[in-house]
Design a protein around this motif. Structure first.
Motif, PDB file in Angstrom:
ATOM      1  N   LYS A 187      -6.726   0.837  -6.288  1.00 16.00           N
ATOM      2  CA  LYS A 187      -5.485   0.103  -6.544  1.00 16.00           C
ATOM      3  C   LYS A 187      -4.963   0.485  -7.919  1.00 16.00           C
ATOM      4  O   LYS A 187      -5.684   1.040  -8.754  1.00 16.00           O
TER       5      LYS A 187
ATOM      6  N   VAL B  73      -0.552  -4.267   4.050  1.00 16.45           N
ATOM      7  CA  VAL B  73      -1.855  -4.286   4.712  1.00 16.45           C
ATOM      8  C   VAL B  73      -2.510  -5.622   4.416  1.00 16.45           C
ATOM      9  O   VAL B  73      -2.280  -6.235   3.377  1.00 16.45           O
TER      10      VAL B  73
ATOM     11  N   ALA C 237      -4.479  11.069  -4.896  1.00 14.14           N
ATOM     12  CA  ALA C 237      -4.951   9.693  -4.778  1.00 14.14           C
ATOM     13  C   ALA C 237      -6.200   9.474  -5.637  1.00 14.14           C
ATOM     14  O   ALA C 237      -6.318   8.474  -6.351  1.00 14.14           O
TER      15      ALA C 237
ATOM     16  N   CYS D 172       0.854  -1.177   0.000  1.00 12.34           N
ATOM     17  CA  CYS D 172       0.000   0.000   0.000  1.00 12.34           C
ATOM     18  C   CYS D 172       0.893   1.231   0.000  1.00 12.34           C
ATOM     19  O   CYS D 172       2.012   1.196   0.521  1.00 12.34           O
TER      20      CYS D 172
ATOM     21  N   GLY E  21      -2.607   5.609   7.466  1.00 11.38           N
ATOM     22  CA  GLY E  21      -1.554   5.482   6.465  1.00 11.38           C
ATOM     23  C   GLY E  21      -0.178   5.484   7.098  1.00 11.38           C
ATOM     24  O   GLY E  21      -0.024   5.650   8.306  1.00 11.38           O
TER      25      GLY E  21
ATOM     26  N   PRO F 182     -14.564   2.556   0.374  1.00  9.29           N
ATOM     27  CA  PRO F 182     -13.262   2.820   0.986  1.00  9.29           C
ATOM     28  C   PRO F 182     -13.032   1.933   2.208  1.00  9.29           C
ATOM     29  O   PRO F 182     -13.990   1.533   2.879  1.00  9.29           O
TER      30      PRO F 182
ATOM     31  N   SER G 222      -4.279   9.791   2.033  1.00  7.94           N
ATOM     32  CA  SER G 222      -3.868  10.255   3.354  1.00  7.94           C
ATOM     33  C   SER G 222      -4.866  11.277   3.892  1.00  7.94           C
ATOM     34  O   SER G 222      -5.750  11.743   3.168  1.00  7.94           O
TER      35      SER G 222
ATOM     36  N   SER H  86       0.492   5.517   0.684  1.00  9.18           N
ATOM     37  CA  SER H  86      -0.341   6.673   1.041  1.00  9.18           C
ATOM     38  C   SER H  86       0.005   7.847   0.135  1.00  9.18           C
ATOM     39  O   SER H  86       1.182   8.153  -0.070  1.00  9.18           O
TER      40      SER H  86
ATOM     41  N   VAL I   1      -8.054   3.469   2.212  1.00  9.93           N
ATOM     42  CA  VAL I   1      -7.664   2.870   0.940  1.00  9.93           C
ATOM     43  C   VAL I   1      -8.842   3.086   0.002  1.00  9.93           C
ATOM     44  O   VAL I   1      -9.976   2.723   0.328  1.00  9.93           O
TER      45      VAL I   1
ATOM     46  N   LEU J 202      -2.071  -0.945  -3.377  1.00 11.60           N
ATOM     47  CA  LEU J 202      -3.275  -0.262  -2.925  1.00 11.60           C
ATOM     48  C   LEU J 202      -2.971   1.224  -2.799  1.00 11.60           C
ATOM     49  O   LEU J 202      -1.871   1.608  -2.400  1.00 11.60           O
ATOM     50  N   VAL J 203      -3.949   2.051  -3.118  1.00  9.85           N
ATOM     51  CA  VAL J 203      -3.807   3.499  -3.032  1.00  9.85           C
ATOM     52  C   VAL J 203      -4.566   3.979  -1.796  1.00  9.85           C
ATOM     53  O   VAL J 203      -5.791   3.862  -1.727  1.00  9.85           O
ATOM     54  N   HIS J 204      -3.801   4.487  -0.835  1.00  7.77           N
ATOM     55  CA  HIS J 204      -4.370   5.028   0.396  1.00  7.77           C
ATOM     56  C   HIS J 204      -4.404   6.549   0.291  1.00  7.77           C
ATOM     57  O   HIS J 204      -3.392   7.183   0.007  1.00  7.77           O
TER      58      HIS J 204
END
Length: 128
Positions: free
Chosen positions: A65, A124, A11, A3, A117, A112, A39, A5, A62, A35-37
């Motif tokens: 992705k 994760v 994001a 993942c 993060g 979500p 922040s 952040s 998150v 994975l795209v978190h």
């Protein structure tokens, strides 16, 4: 799963497929799905510049992705600016953010997953 952040609005731009280069000050050997978190921080100046309503952005979760398939090292301001439509950053980010993580196959999650993060890549326990 790995993942990363990323500050909003970036994001959101990644998971919607609009931003295909994520800028960083550091390089990585990692390749694969990430994975795209989003922040908790929102860059309000960049939201204004990009005409994005910050009140509609999800933070602290998150949200999608993407596949990190390569890294580009920017060796000149001209090269950095030539990719601005792919990374959306203003000139003020160069030369400190000289590495571009090349992304493809991005998609948002249906819902979500709220979590804290961290810096850099981190693991994760989320299976998609």
């Amino acid at each position: 799963m790995k993942c990363l952040s990323i500050k909003q609005p970036y994001a959101e731009l990644i998971v919607t497929g609009k931003k295909t280069i994520e800028l960083r000050t550091w390089n990585t050997n990692f390749r694969g799905n990430v994975l795209v978190h989003a922040s908790k921080r929102i860059d309000n100046d960049d939201c204004k510049r990009l005409k994005i309503d910050p009140s509609k952005l999800i933070t602290g979760a998150v949200i999608g992705k993407a596949n990190l398939y390569d890294v580009k090292h920017y060796k000149s301001r001209e090269e950095f600016l030539a990719d601005s439509r792919l990374h959306f950053a203003s000139e003020r980010y160069y030369p400190e953010h000289a590495y571009g993580f090349l992304l493809k196959d991005a998609s948002p999650l249906p819902e979500p997953i709220f979590m804290r993060g961290r810096l850099g890549f981190y693991n994760v326990d989320v299976q998609l």
